[in-house]
Design a protein around this motif. Sequence first.
Motif, PDB file in Angstrom:
ATOM      1  N   MET A 120      36.067  47.435  42.258  1.00  0.00           N
ATOM      2  CA  MET A 120      37.068  46.843  41.362  1.00  0.00           C
ATOM      3  C   MET A 120      38.362  47.651  41.404  1.00  0.00           C
ATOM      4  O   MET A 120      39.455  47.090  41.459  1.00  0.00           O
ATOM      5  N   PHE A 159      30.781  46.695  30.027  1.00  0.00           N
ATOM      6  CA  PHE A 159      31.746  46.682  31.131  1.00  0.00           C
ATOM      7  C   PHE A 159      31.828  48.069  31.750  1.00  0.00           C
ATOM      8  O   PHE A 159      31.859  49.076  31.067  1.00  0.00           O
ATOM      9  N   LYS A 193      34.451  39.638  39.210  1.00  0.00           N
ATOM     10  CA  LYS A 193      34.617  41.072  39.431  1.00  0.00           C
ATOM     11  C   LYS A 193      35.443  41.353  40.680  1.00  0.00           C
ATOM     12  O   LYS A 193      35.861  42.473  40.906  1.00  0.00           O
TER      13      LYS A 193
END
Length: 182
Positions: A45, A39, A143
């Motif tokens: 994001m 990740f 996402k």
Amino acid sequence: MCAVPSGRVHNLINLAAFAVLGGAALILERQRLWPDPTFSLTPAMMLNFTWAFMAGTFLLSPDLDLSEGRVDSKRRWGPLGFLWVPYGKMFSHRGLSHTWLVGPLTRLIYLALIAALVWTVVKYAWPQLGLGWPRLPQPFPYKVALPIAAGYYVSQWLHLVADGISPDHGLRHARRKVRRRR
């Protein structure tokens, strides 16, 4: 019962928490300390989280259930603030609109209904514009959706914590009602 923070104090609490969360996320990202090593936070994001957090803090506050009066969130909508008056009449203050999962969802659904109504009116009032229904990207990538949902819900939960409303508030309230009926 302790005093409930004003709208301004709620905003300051959210902004302080945002600064702490942002700093922690940057440290975790730089040190690669995420639980999942695959990740990684991307700028998109972080931007999605930020926009959703700020919208939840300043435009979609749980206190919109008081929108019949003077509420900061309603005032920030400017001339469109009147749109939130029916929401304030539908929900009692600190009722369903101040629950942890359903409360934030009520504001999103209410906003979606208003947007759909406006879209429908524009679509049929001016057919020459050739408007169709907007389509979401398929599939809607997690996402994109996850940081938006997280930003919005975290901002709402900070408000509820500041109001002294715990996650099990609705359950305890329902249990009390059941006990009174016995």
